[in-house]
Structure formats: C-alpha cells, structure tokens
Motif scaffolding. Structure first.
Motif, mmCIF file in Angstrom:
data_model
loop_
_atom_site.group_PDB
_atom_site.id
_atom_site.type_symbol
_atom_site.label_atom_id
_atom_site.label_comp_id
_atom_site.label_asym_id
_atom_site.label_seq_id
_atom_site.Cartn_x
_atom_site.Cartn_y
_atom_site.Cartn_z
ATOM 1 N N ASP A 156 0.801 -1.222 0.000
ATOM 2 C CA ASP A 156 0.000 0.000 0.000
ATOM 3 C C ASP A 156 0.833 1.271 0.000
ATOM 4 N N ARG A 177 -5.091 -7.016 4.529
ATOM 5 C CA ARG A 177 -4.644 -6.040 5.512
ATOM 6 C C ARG A 177 -3.615 -6.675 6.437
ATOM 7 N N ALA A 189 -0.799 -3.170 4.106
ATOM 8 C CA ALA A 189 -1.711 -3.931 3.248
ATOM 9 C C ALA A 189 -0.957 -4.381 2.004
#
Length: 209
Positions: A156, A177, A189
């Motif tokens: 992420d 996650r 994530a």
C-alpha cells in the motif's frame, strides 16, 4: 525500443553483476527485507550469493545493471537461498527468526502461472520508461513458458508501482490487511494483482537496444 540509446534490455543477469542487482534490490525493498536479512551489507551479500541468473530481466547502461525485474517459474525465483543457507550465514540463534520472516514472502505459483517480483530501477534512470520495458519482457517470458497468467503483490505504500502495473493490464484480485507488519516492514496492506498472458505477448523482442 529502448528509452535511451545507451540502454540495453537483456534476459538473464550477467555474470559478475550480482552485486549490482543486490544493491538495486536492497535500495528498492530494503525496508521490507531488513528484518530478515539485516544488516544491509550482509543482506546484499546474501542476495548476491544466491541469485538465480536465469530468473530475471535487466536493463544495462555501459554494461552496468541499472534496473532489474525478477520472476518465479518452475520453483525457482531470482532471489534464492534456502534454510541451510540462512542458518549458515546467520547462525541458528539469529537465523531461525529470520527464516520465520522470510516465510512471509513465500508465494507459490498456481498451474500455468508466473509469479513476478517487484521492479527495481536505479534512481538516476527512473522516469525513462524502463519499468514498462521490463514488464513487456516479463510478459514475453511468461508467454514463451506457456503461462496463462502473471501474478504479483504490491504494498500500500507504493502507489506508483501499482499505477505502473495497472497501465500494463494488471487488475486487483484481493487486498490483505497486514497492520501487524507496518512497524516491522513499513506497510499495512498487500494487494495481489493478476494479468492474463495473451498471444501478443510472445511477439515482444528478446532484447531492446
């Protein structure tokens, strides 16, 4: 075509350039790798010592590797090193916890699937389209190997990489996650992305100059 007349795209890591590839990998993924392979100098040496030369595509500038993309096929990835190698390098006391961290990175391809590692590009050569060239070559390798799909993971905290993959036909399949890894590895994530391999991928040139 190469984005720069001085660049050459090549399948396979040239002998003697293991240290260059390891340095690029550590620069790109050191935050993620450091819990498993620290300190940095030892981690880079471990990566260099256990490379599988035929599992990568590189960009060369004046015979120096300035970008690399690795992939996994037939049980072998660009970066290697098994349990014995880790224990030999770090000893049993430090090595066993590192093996537990390395296990988090294990990704087994499904039938007719190539698993791709991330792309690492020297900072001085970013913004020249090298990542796109490497992805095109990776797709060609997958097509020639009879794969029907390429799979990769993107974290992420790397939206630029995700945008690059999306431009090349990758779509998000699922997001996991991982808040427990944020403090340890710097991300919270991981998104798994897929891209189908088509007949057109096999027509990519084997190298670009």
């Amino acid at each position: 075509m190469s984005p720069d007349g001085g660049l050459v795209l090549q399948r396979g890591v040239p002998e003697g350039s293991e240290g260059q590839v390891a340095a690029l990998y550590w620069e790109a993924f050191g935050r993620k790798l450091s819990p498993a392979l620290d300190p940095p100098e030892k981690g880079r040496a471990f990566i260099a010592a256990h490379l599988h030369h035929d599992r990568g595509v590189v960009a060369l500038a004046r015979d120096r590797v300035v970008a690399v993309a690795g992939y996994q096929l037939a049980g072998r990835a660009l970066t290697g090193g098994g349990v014995r190698d880790v224990l030999s390098a770090y000893g049993p006391v430090r090595g066993l916890p590192k093996l537990a961290v390395l296990a988090l990175f294990e990704r087994t391809p499904a039938p007719e699937e190539m698993v791709m590692d991330g792309i690492a590009v020297d900072a001085a050569y970013r913004g020249r389209g090298i990542g796109s060239l490497l992805l095109t070559q990776i797709a060609a390798v997958a097509a020639e190997a009879g794969c029907r799909r390429i799979r990769l993971d993107v974290i992420d905290t790397n939206p630029r990489a995700r945008a690059l993959y999306e431009r090349h036909g990758f779509t998000a399949h699922r997001t996991e996650r991982t808040p427990y890894l944020r403090r340890l590895m710097g991300f919270g994530a991981v998104t798994t992305m897929h891209r189908p391999v088509t007949g057109a991928d096999a027509t990519s040139p084997r190298e670009a100059r």
